[in-house]
Design an enzyme around this catalytic site. Structure first.
Site, PDB file in Angstrom:
ATOM      1  CG  HIS A 243      -0.042   6.130  -0.714  1.00  0.00           C
ATOM      2  ND1 HIS A 243      -1.273   6.512  -1.189  1.00  0.00           N
ATOM      3  CD2 HIS A 243      -0.257   5.687   0.564  1.00  0.00           C
ATOM      4  CE1 HIS A 243      -2.191   6.326  -0.250  1.00  0.00           C
ATOM      5  NE2 HIS A 243      -1.603   5.825   0.809  1.00  0.00           N
TER       6      HIS A 243
ATOM      7  CG  HIS B 252      -1.731   1.179   1.475  1.00  0.00           C
ATOM      8  ND1 HIS B 252      -3.105   1.182   1.410  1.00  0.00           N
ATOM      9  CD2 HIS B 252      -1.391   2.456   1.815  1.00  0.00           C
ATOM     10  CE1 HIS B 252      -3.566   2.384   1.682  1.00  0.00           C
ATOM     11  NE2 HIS B 252      -2.535   3.181   1.939  1.00  0.00           N
ATOM     12  CD  GLU B 253       1.500   3.703   3.741  1.00  0.00           C
ATOM     13  OE1 GLU B 253       1.714   4.695   3.044  1.00  0.00           O
ATOM     14  OE2 GLU B 253       0.559   3.636   4.545  1.00  0.00           O
TER      15      GLU B 253
ATOM     16  CD  GLU C  52      -5.020   6.474   2.227  1.00  0.00           C
ATOM     17  OE1 GLU C  52      -4.617   5.297   2.307  1.00  0.00           O
ATOM     18  OE2 GLU C  52      -4.265   7.450   2.378  1.00  0.00           O
TER      19      GLU C  52
END
Length: 791
Positions: free
Chosen positions: A519, A514-515, A572
């Site tokens: 992103h 995810h990070e 997100e």
């Protein structure tokens, strides 16, 4: 066909259970209901959630209790201490001093969140600080008994106080719902008046109580949640601002190339004409150019026939403290990058300059692999109803070397994994700038709440061309997501043991993906002020239409300013989808030590966790305003909708009656279809998300995202009714107790506290001992200055 069996079951249940569907409220619940009735809020909060008329009044009473329970914290709420003893012990004395001064800067800056949350938050904070500085929770307990409070009521007071400290205000950091004390107002007033603080300063304490007690308990419709205009409360804007005012202000800021991150907007009438004040957070209050600044951004301007004034000095006493401690930390910096970083940060908070903060962030990115990691400033825009203004936060953490090694391997594999994402290479960054990706044990995290992972900075131009960092907060993960089997809701029994076993490892994988690759991936197509494109306009084709792209970002437009109210949740959602998609790759699972059947179990639990989180996300939807209060949970609900839509039995969602006789639900996932049906669904959706984001297609992005975010009563699933079941069975989010650091001679000592509401309270009352009275006076002065803006 779908609804009929459910209604029959409810009717049969009603006939068996004449009062409150078979259960009676606890004493605490009675107290909560009494409070809400006194505030005339229960009826209005239940009106949209009312049952069909043929249901009994006992069911309506249940619905009343369910809705009210959102607005207080339960006495048995989880409170955990963040353990950083060993990590701190291994630091050198120089590193400990560096950590100490950075922590001081973060804690003082974090108090600004009180002023960013609600008109009353800072006053309640001061009231509690004055009470607990005179008497510890243990000492106050006897006072409470004498004042007529039961043990449960006193515990409710401690939980409320701890909640206010943990959230830095009286609205939940995760969900933005207001919470009030779960005891009668007259009981709390009796305790305040019996306290030693009141005995010592009766006039001052009486005035303080009178100034905040009404709002402290109020649950008028607009005050139930954060929002703009008639949708809720916000102190990022004056009370008379609307969405149209926010949009106008954003256009003005864009025209001046000013970031909204460290601003608030205040509107007033002057000779029948709307005038706007943009206030910058800074220690300096002069509106002219000052030392360290080439030219000032302050002044009066005419824009679209409206008057705008840009002024400095928001949160001035707090920003002065932040700058002071950052300057003290410079003496203990490990290298030149850290020293320059702190210098620019201090300049930013002194002058109110986002450009200086961006410059500090550039030095921060260059500071590779520090033992003590930190970041501070107006960072995340989740709680600005418009999505552009940053909430203050600051963290200081120590590297966990073993876990960081895994994340380092993921970074090394990034260039191989990025081409696996489902969009054409033209929509991916030209060069992947390998970031730091470390696992950290948090020493200090000041702000409204503590996340599990972070990808920063949030400045688009820096992330696109210069890089970013990822951090996973190990000691937060280890306690935040520990789950007891009896509290696991909405899963089949056969899934629960597997969920408990693999939730931690699967979440570690999801956070990493995810990070770093969520992103950290994806390109924005941009035409700069000089007309130069960062892509070949004649060759880049929109994969959704097959036609050349027709839209992109221009000049000073950013992702946040363009997509505004949906930007945070949309991003997100994109990052969560990247995690789901890439966790299917065996190499990724191997990096995290998962092979064979274990790897398959990790994938299954990661996907199951996501669809369950999508159902749990309904808690954070407000039917009255048809709005979401939490970006991540909205994102997970959207993903649930996408996977349900995929069909073929991939995800099942059924309403039923639980063993306790109360409404329940069950979610299932066919693990044999994750790699086929599930992967295909995420592939299609993720590609759409990225293309719409990259091309600045706000209209298309909103249509897609708002469509999946809709909480409806029709269709195959009645999400409005499911929301009520989620509220009935929800578990309160944990609170964290953090340590303090103190200088003793030439060394720094770490003081830790027990994992309880009392321990959390003590940590805060001891955190600001040196200048408590001055600090409290400053906070009250800031409240008084802005009071007319909320009337």
């Amino acid at each position: 066909m779908y609804r009929t069996p459910k209604m029959l079951r409810c009717l049969r249940l009603w006939k068996r259970t004449p009062t409150r569907m078979g259960f009676e409220p606890t004493r605490a619940e009675h107290n909560g209901l009494a409070v809400h009735r006194l505030n005339h809020s229960a009826t209005s909060s239940c009106s949209t959630l009312s049952m069909p008329l043929r249901f009994s009044s006992s069911v309506s009473n249940l619905r009343l209790k369910m809705v009210d329970s959102q607005y207080y914290l339960p006495n048995d709420i989880g409170v955990s201490a963040l353990d950083c003893t060993e990590a701190f012990r291994l630091l050198s004395n120089k590193e400990k001093m560096y950590s100490h001064y950075l922590s001081r800067a973060a804690w003082y800056g974090g108090l600004a969140v009180l002023l960013q949350t609600s008109p009353e938050s800072a006053k309640i904070f001061v009231l509690l600080q004055k009470i607990f500085r005179k008497q510890t929770p243990a000492q106050l307990e006897q006072v409470a008994t004498t004042a007529g409070l039961s043990p449960e009521e006193y515990q409710a007071f401690l939980v409320y106080a701890a909640g206010l400290y943990a959230n830095m205000g009286n609205y939940k950091s995760f969900g933005d719902t207001k919470f009030i004390p779960n005891l009668p107002k007259d009981k709390l007033k009796a305790l305040v008046k019996a306290s030693q603080a009141f005995q010592d300063q009766p006039a001052e304490m009486e005035a303080l109580w009178d100034s905040c007690s009404c709002l402290l308990f109020s649950l008028e419709d607009r005050q139930k949640q954060l929002g703009l205009g008639d949708k809720g409360i916000t102190t990022y804007f004056s009370g008379n601002c609307s969405l149209e005012d926010a949009e106008l202000a954003q256009r003005f800021l864009d025209s001046k190339k000013l970031s909204a991150y460290n601003t608030r907007l205040f509107k007033r009438e002057k000779e029948g004409k709307a005038c706007y004040e943009v206030r910058l957070a800074s220690a300096v209050q002069k509106d002219c150019a000052v030392e360290g600044e080439c030219e000032t951004s302050c002044g009066s301007f005419s824009f679209e026939d409206k008057e705008f004034t840009v002024k400095r000095g928001d949160y001035a006493p707090l920003m002065e403290k932040v700058s002071f401690y950052l300057q003290k930390a410079q003496a203990y910096a490990a290298n030149e990058n850290q020293r320059k970083m702190l210098e620019e940060y201090a300049r930013s908070f002194t002058l109110g300059s986002v450009d200086a903060h961006k410059e500090g962030s550039r030095y921060w990115i260059k500071d590779k692999g520090p033992i003590v990691e930190s970041y501070i400033g107006f960072i995340e825009s989740y709680r600005d109803p418009f999505g552009s203004r940053g909430e203050f936060e600051g963290f200081i953490a120590v590297v966990n070397k073993a876990m960081s090694e895994r994340f380092s391997k993921l970074v090394s594999s990034a260039e191989v994994l990025l081409p696996e994402l489902p969009w054409p290479k033209e929509f991916e960054k030209d060069t992947f700038l390998k970031p730091d990706f470390t696992s950290l044990d948090v020493l200090t995290f000041a702000g409204s709440g503590i996340p599990a992972g972070i990808n920063i900075p949030n400045y688009d131009d820096i992330r696109q061309s210069e890089g970013f960092k990822n951090v996973s907060l190990g000691n937060v993960l280890s306690v935040a997501y520990a789950t007891q089997k009896e509290k696991l809701t909405f899963l089949q029994e056969e899934d629960k043991d597997l969920f408990i076993k693999w939730k931690g490892p699967s979440f570690e994988v999801q956070v990493g993906l995810h990070e770093l690759l969520g992103h950290g991936s994806g390109k924005l197509l941009v035409q700069d002020d000089e007309g130069k494109f960062n892509f070949d306009k004649s060759k880049v084709t929109n994969p959704e239409t097959g036609e050349p792209v027709t839209s992109w970002y221009r000049g000073s437009e950013t992702w946040d300013s363009k997509f505004s109210t949906i930007a945070s949740s949309y991003e997100e959602c994109r990052a969560e989808c990247v995690g789901l998609y890439l966790c299917l790759i065996k190499k990724v699972l191997s990096i995290f030590g998962n092979e064979g059947q274990d790897a398959e179990d990790v994938v299954y639990i990661n996907w199951l966790s996501m669809v369950r989180a999508g159902l749990l996300g309904l808690e954070f939807y407000t039917p009255e305003s048809k709005s979401w209060r939490q970006a991540h949970m909205q994102a997970r609900f959207v993903i649930l909708r996408v996977l349900l839509e995929a069909g073929e039995g991939l995800v099942g969602l059924e309403e039923l009656t639980g063993p306790d006789g109360k409404p329940d639900a069950q979610i299932t996932l066919d693990r044999s279809k994750i790699h086929t049906v599930g992967k295909d669904a995420i592939h299609r959706f993720l590609c759409k998300l990225q293309v719409l984001k990259a091309t600045a297609d706000v209209e298309g992005g909103r249509a897609l995202y708002d469509g999946y975010s809709t909480v409806s009563e029709g269709g195959p699933h009645n999400f409005m009714r499911l929301r009520e079941t989620v509220l009935l069975r929800k578990e309160a989010r944990k609170m964290f107790v953090q340590a303090n650091t103190n200088i003793n001679g030439d060394s720094v000592e770490l003081k830790e506290y027990e994992g309880s509401a009392a321990g959390l309270i003590c940590s805060f009352t001891e955190r600001f001992q040196d200048d408590a009275e001055k600090l409290e006076a400053d906070l009250l002065d800031l409240c008084k200055k802005d009071f007319p803006c909320w009337c």
